[in-house]
Enzyme design. Structure first.
Site, PDB file in Angstrom:
ATOM      1  N   HIS A   1     -10.757 -58.969   8.753  1.00  0.00           N
ATOM      2  CA  HIS A   1     -11.623 -60.115   8.445  1.00  0.00           C
ATOM      3  C   HIS A   1     -12.831 -59.700   7.609  1.00  0.00           C
ATOM      4  O   HIS A   1     -12.985 -60.142   6.478  1.00  0.00           O
ATOM      5  CB  HIS A   1     -12.053 -60.780   9.759  1.00  0.00           C
ATOM      6  CG  HIS A   1     -12.767 -62.069   9.594  1.00  0.00           C
ATOM      7  ND1 HIS A   1     -12.868 -62.994  10.620  1.00  0.00           N
ATOM      8  CD2 HIS A   1     -13.444 -62.613   8.561  1.00  0.00           C
ATOM      9  CE1 HIS A   1     -13.560 -64.037  10.204  1.00  0.00           C
ATOM     10  NE2 HIS A   1     -13.933 -63.824   8.954  1.00  0.00           N
ATOM     11  N   TYR A  26     -27.668 -42.776   4.227  1.00  0.00           N
ATOM     12  CA  TYR A  26     -28.078 -44.173   4.069  1.00  0.00           C
ATOM     13  C   TYR A  26     -27.294 -45.123   4.959  1.00  0.00           C
ATOM     14  O   TYR A  26     -27.833 -46.109   5.461  1.00  0.00           O
ATOM     15  CB  TYR A  26     -27.995 -44.562   2.590  1.00  0.00           C
ATOM     16  CG  TYR A  26     -28.917 -43.699   1.768  1.00  0.00           C
ATOM     17  CD1 TYR A  26     -30.280 -43.928   1.785  1.00  0.00           C
ATOM     18  CD2 TYR A  26     -28.425 -42.599   1.075  1.00  0.00           C
ATOM     19  CE1 TYR A  26     -31.144 -43.097   1.075  1.00  0.00           C
ATOM     20  CE2 TYR A  26     -29.276 -41.765   0.380  1.00  0.00           C
ATOM     21  CZ  TYR A  26     -30.638 -42.015   0.375  1.00  0.00           C
ATOM     22  OH  TYR A  26     -31.492 -41.182  -0.300  1.00  0.00           O
ATOM     23  N   GLU A  32     -18.514 -70.238  11.250  1.00  0.00           N
ATOM     24  CA  GLU A  32     -18.865 -68.986  11.931  1.00  0.00           C
ATOM     25  C   GLU A  32     -20.264 -69.038  12.552  1.00  0.00           C
ATOM     26  O   GLU A  32     -20.820 -68.005  12.932  1.00  0.00           O
ATOM     27  CB  GLU A  32     -18.793 -67.811  10.939  1.00  0.00           C
ATOM     28  CG  GLU A  32     -17.525 -67.725  10.118  1.00  0.00           C
ATOM     29  CD  GLU A  32     -16.288 -67.350  10.921  1.00  0.00           C
ATOM     30  OE1 GLU A  32     -16.343 -67.435  12.171  1.00  0.00           O
ATOM     31  OE2 GLU A  32     -15.277 -66.991  10.313  1.00  0.00           O
ATOM     32  N   HIS A  50     -16.319 -60.982   3.376  1.00  0.00           N
ATOM     33  CA  HIS A  50     -14.921 -60.577   3.425  1.00  0.00           C
ATOM     34  C   HIS A  50     -14.696 -59.486   2.380  1.00  0.00           C
ATOM     35  O   HIS A  50     -13.690 -59.484   1.676  1.00  0.00           O
ATOM     36  CB  HIS A  50     -14.002 -61.766   3.158  1.00  0.00           C
ATOM     37  CG  HIS A  50     -14.119 -62.872   4.148  1.00  0.00           C
ATOM     38  ND1 HIS A  50     -13.390 -64.034   4.042  1.00  0.00           N
ATOM     39  CD2 HIS A  50     -14.864 -63.008   5.269  1.00  0.00           C
ATOM     40  CE1 HIS A  50     -13.683 -64.852   5.041  1.00  0.00           C
ATOM     41  NE2 HIS A  50     -14.590 -64.246   5.795  1.00  0.00           N
ATOM     42  N   HIS A  82     -22.402 -62.254   6.640  1.00  0.00           N
ATOM     43  CA  HIS A  82     -20.988 -61.977   6.916  1.00  0.00           C
ATOM     44  C   HIS A  82     -20.215 -62.090   5.610  1.00  0.00           C
ATOM     45  O   HIS A  82     -20.356 -63.077   4.887  1.00  0.00           O
ATOM     46  CB  HIS A  82     -20.455 -62.979   7.945  1.00  0.00           C
ATOM     47  CG  HIS A  82     -18.968 -62.978   8.094  1.00  0.00           C
ATOM     48  ND1 HIS A  82     -18.217 -61.826   8.138  1.00  0.00           N
ATOM     49  CD2 HIS A  82     -18.084 -64.007   8.208  1.00  0.00           C
ATOM     50  CE1 HIS A  82     -16.940 -62.140   8.288  1.00  0.00           C
ATOM     51  NE2 HIS A  82     -16.832 -63.461   8.317  1.00  0.00           N
TER      52      HIS A  82
END
Length: 215
Positions: free
Chosen positions: A161, A121, A74, A96, A94
């Protein structure tokens, strides 16, 4: 913070997220931009729960990989944030994470702003979170989709994803993506409950007080 400390910080924060179930298996990736614009990034196929500082890959400005392992597939996604957000982007995370992924698959969510404004927040730490379409993992088109946002979003949710967040440094990026996951969990818990979100006036007061990017 010097490079060795940053490598240790990546491993410490990754392990914390893994231990608390925010990510699992060999999912997720982290990168940090160094002062000379080289990038430290987690290796392909690595687990957040078992990272070692010497396994972190350095990617130079010229694109050379330094280390015994290959960087995450990625990497184009990470680079796109650095290229488009400039000095606002010092790290990219990143995941999942389960609740965020679940939220990305629900019908009827606002693709321009997927998170309901339940707390100040999420607004403060994330701004609006854009839902991007599904891409096959590792597809460079994910990076192109980030570039198309022209630096206007610090956080996105990849359909089916997971979330991607970029902040000024690693700690703030981790805090923000954890807030995204927590808000996604709230959204799922409260689905169908006619919950009372912040109204427009309250949202605007948070945006103004904390100078939030809200575009």
């Amino acid at each position: 913070m010097n490079e060795n400390k940053l490598r240790e910080q990546i491993c410490t924060l990754a392990s914390s997220m893994f231990d608390r179930g925010i990510t699992h298996g060999s999912t997720g990736n982290i990168s940090v931009r160094l002062d000379n614009d080289d990038i430290l990034v987690t290796p392909s196929g690595s687990s957040f729960g078992r990272l070692e500082p010497n396994e972190i890959v350095k990617v130079t400005k010229s694109g050379q990989f330094i280390g015994s392992l290959s960087p995450t597939k990625e990497l184009p996604l990470h680079k796109a944030f650095y290229e488009t957000r400039g000095m606002k982007s010092g790290a990219v995370v990143h995941l999942h994470s389960t609740h965020s992924v679940a939220l990305s698959m629900l019908p009827g969510i606002d693709e321009d702003n997927v998170l309901p404004s339940y707390t100040p927040y999420s607004i403060m730490l994330l701004g609006k979170v854009k839902l991007l379409p599904f891409f096959v993992p590792g597809d460079p088109a994910m990076g192109d989709a980030i570039k198309d946002l022209a630096g206007k979003r610090s956080a996105v949710l990849l359909a089916n994803h997971g979330p991607v967040v970029s902040g000024k440094d690693l700690e703030s990026s981790v805090n923000a993506i954890e807030e995204l996951e927590a808000t996604a969990k709230l959204a799922l818990i409260l689905k169908g409950a006619d919950a009372k979100a912040l109204d427009e006036s309250q949202i605007n007061s948070v945006i103004k007080k904390f100078n939030v990017e809200w575009d």
